[in-house]
Design a protein around this motif. Sequence first.
Motif, PDB file in Angstrom:
ATOM      1  N   GLU A  71       0.825  -1.205   0.000  1.00 45.80           N
ATOM      2  CA  GLU A  71       0.000   0.000   0.000  1.00 45.80           C
ATOM      3  C   GLU A  71       0.860   1.257   0.000  1.00 45.80           C
ATOM      4  O   GLU A  71       0.517   2.257  -0.643  1.00 45.80           O
ATOM      5  N   ASP A  72       1.982   1.223   0.695  1.00 45.91           N
ATOM      6  CA  ASP A  72       2.914   2.352   0.674  1.00 45.91           C
ATOM      7  C   ASP A  72       3.472   2.546  -0.740  1.00 45.91           C
ATOM      8  O   ASP A  72       3.608   3.675  -1.216  1.00 45.91           O
ATOM      9  N   ALA A  73       3.781   1.438  -1.410  1.00 49.50           N
ATOM     10  CA  ALA A  73       4.300   1.510  -2.780  1.00 49.50           C
ATOM     11  C   ALA A  73       3.259   2.088  -3.731  1.00 49.50           C
ATOM     12  O   ALA A  73       3.577   2.897  -4.615  1.00 49.50           O
ATOM     13  N   HIS A 191       5.690   1.772 -11.598  1.00 45.48           N
ATOM     14  CA  HIS A 191       6.201   2.618 -10.511  1.00 45.48           C
ATOM     15  C   HIS A 191       6.000   1.949  -9.150  1.00 45.48           C
ATOM     16  O   HIS A 191       6.867   2.041  -8.270  1.00 45.48           O
ATOM     17  N   ALA A 192       4.856   1.288  -8.964  1.00 43.87           N
ATOM     18  CA  ALA A 192       4.587   0.632  -7.687  1.00 43.87           C
ATOM     19  C   ALA A 192       5.590  -0.477  -7.420  1.00 43.87           C
ATOM     20  O   ALA A 192       6.056  -0.656  -6.281  1.00 43.87           O
ATOM     21  N   SER A 193       5.936  -1.235  -8.451  1.00 41.23           N
ATOM     22  CA  SER A 193       6.925  -2.297  -8.292  1.00 41.23           C
ATOM     23  C   SER A 193       8.284  -1.719  -7.902  1.00 41.23           C
ATOM     24  O   SER A 193       8.973  -2.237  -7.012  1.00 41.23           O
ATOM     25  N   GLU A 194       8.648  -0.621  -8.555  1.00 41.99           N
ATOM     26  CA  GLU A 194       9.924   0.019  -8.241  1.00 41.99           C
ATOM     27  C   GLU A 194       9.922   0.570  -6.815  1.00 41.99           C
ATOM     28  O   GLU A 194      10.890   0.403  -6.063  1.00 41.99           O
ATOM     29  N   ALA A 195       8.817   1.210  -6.415  1.00 46.39           N
ATOM     30  CA  ALA A 195       8.721   1.755  -5.061  1.00 46.39           C
ATOM     31  C   ALA A 195       8.717   0.644  -4.016  1.00 46.39           C
ATOM     32  O   ALA A 195       9.249   0.811  -2.904  1.00 46.39           O
ATOM     33  N   TYR A 196       8.132  -0.504  -4.384  1.00 49.07           N
ATOM     34  CA  TYR A 196       8.110  -1.654  -3.464  1.00 49.07           C
ATOM     35  C   TYR A 196       9.535  -2.119  -3.161  1.00 49.07           C
ATOM     36  O   TYR A 196       9.883  -2.396  -2.004  1.00 49.07           O
ATOM     37  N   LYS A 448       3.263  -8.650 -15.738  1.00 48.54           N
ATOM     38  CA  LYS A 448       4.010  -8.745 -14.492  1.00 48.54           C
ATOM     39  C   LYS A 448       5.027  -7.611 -14.408  1.00 48.54           C
ATOM     40  O   LYS A 448       5.724  -7.311 -15.374  1.00 48.54           O
ATOM     41  N   HIS A 449       5.095  -6.976 -13.256  1.00 51.66           N
ATOM     42  CA  HIS A 449       6.112  -5.982 -12.937  1.00 51.66           C
ATOM     43  C   HIS A 449       6.781  -6.423 -11.636  1.00 51.66           C
ATOM     44  O   HIS A 449       6.216  -6.248 -10.555  1.00 51.66           O
ATOM     45  N   GLY A 450       7.968  -7.017 -11.748  1.00 56.94           N
ATOM     46  CA  GLY A 450       8.616  -7.549 -10.550  1.00 56.94           C
ATOM     47  C   GLY A 450       7.741  -8.608  -9.909  1.00 56.94           C
ATOM     48  O   GLY A 450       7.298  -9.552 -10.569  1.00 56.94           O
ATOM     49  N   LEU A 451       7.453  -8.460  -8.606  1.00 59.75           N
ATOM     50  CA  LEU A 451       6.573  -9.397  -7.901  1.00 59.75           C
ATOM     51  C   LEU A 451       5.094  -9.105  -8.149  1.00 59.75           C
ATOM     52  O   LEU A 451       4.237  -9.904  -7.771  1.00 59.75           O
ATOM     53  N   PHE A 452       4.799  -7.986  -8.779  1.00 65.19           N
ATOM     54  CA  PHE A 452       3.403  -7.581  -8.991  1.00 65.19           C
ATOM     55  C   PHE A 452       2.847  -8.310 -10.217  1.00 65.19           C
ATOM     56  O   PHE A 452       3.234  -8.033 -11.352  1.00 65.19           O
TER      57      PHE A 452
END
Length: 515
Positions: A71-73, A191-196, A448-452
Amino acid sequence: MSTSPHNGFTWTETRPGRWERDIDEAEQFYTSLAKTYEGSGRMFFAITGHISLCIPVPEDKTIQDQERRVEDALRKAWIRLRYDHPTIGGWVEYDENQRKCVKVYETFLNDEQQKSWLDNTFHFISTEVTGAEWCNSDPPTPKLPTLFVISPPTLARDENKIVQRDLIFRSPHDIIDGIGTLQLFNNLCRHASEAYYLQSSYEIPLFGSEVANLSPPFRVAANLPSAPTQTQKVLFDETTSYNASCRQDCKLMGVTFKDGAILPGKHQRVSLTLSKVQTTKLLQACRRLGASLTHAFHTAIAMSIRDMQKRTEDARPMRYINYCLINERGRCAPPFSAPSHAAAVYHSVSGKSLVVDLIVPGTTNSEGKMNTNEKEFKRILKDIKHFYYEMQHGSDRLPLIPLNWTLVTPPYPIHSGSAIIPPVPRPNSLPSVSISSMGVIENIIAPKHGLFELHNPWVTGEELGTGLGVFLGTWGGQLCLSAAYNAAWHDDKEVLEYLKNCMSIVLKCVEQEDL
């Protein structure tokens, strides 16, 4: 940024931190339609975008820890998205001094303004229904594009040891279109994957310079002339004359709907999905016919409306009239053709009417409905293929797009120089069915973006009329056929039955060897 001959469409700072520009004909259509129906408390063609996320929970983490990190990501990604696509922080308003609608963007002048925007446009929703079900529960349509993060039912989340979130994007249509919404989702999840992964070290650029990323209207993006030539005006006049003639001396077909309601109710969506095997077979069959899935299903849409019509003793001719929607992003000049300008209205409607003539069988018809379908399908498919080709590849098409939008745009409601909320128009007594094709969505959104891991992306425009809006797209090798409708005049069983009939016609007729 643009210069002459489109000075009015150039983003201009009108006071510190506030930028404005004129809106073009495509944006004006959605602005005017929304204003026309404002009295209903709803927004015509408001965009709803949906996508589901699944993120595994590491062995050394609890589900609660992973949820907070995800959620923070997402929160950081939404702020970054505002920097990359600042138009999502904008809106359209009526300027009484200039007596016209303008698009407005205000950059953040301090941290409090950024926090206020985030609080207003980013919401976590804890519920025991899925995101798709929540979308059918009459969610609000905010003034500014807004992201809702839906937590799914607790049981499914705990059993699978994954964090699941459904992302719902809601926006006025004069800010963004369907393809743009899918592009926006891809950028958001990237962006969320990168922020994660980066967590506290993830940096968001300083706001102020993001105004360089504001998107121009389609007129500028496609380098359209500021005014049509005399030849183009003649072509446009011919189109309007043709459209009028198509409605004369014929019986028009419409979608059946429940009488009684005067005001629109809840916007709803239902869908059907084919298996991978069925989708592959259907794609192969369409290729053999030299047709696309859109051609095939638009053919079936017309024939399914024919099947709705009341039977009389004798067969009778009737006519389906509609249009086609065209994604114009590939015809925009770089960089506006790229996903970096997702938050824009870069599509068109065919100015010329799509006309399909059909025969409604009589009650004494010995051949039966499906045999008639098989005979007519190839003829209609050929006509629809030709129409789409003409609309997409005509040499004089692009400069006529602004004029074509004016054909369907209602007057913006004004009284004594001020915008007003007019009475809601009465329901259309002869509604039709449109189709919007999203194509192969993996070409727009990476699965898929990383683990997302991403699942079930779709888009609709809020339907406040008596007609149906059909949407077509494939994801993961599976075709999804969906429809948007209004609960005041239709119910889910009826609309699903219509989609099933469309699907049945395509599956039966496209694969006929004698075609």
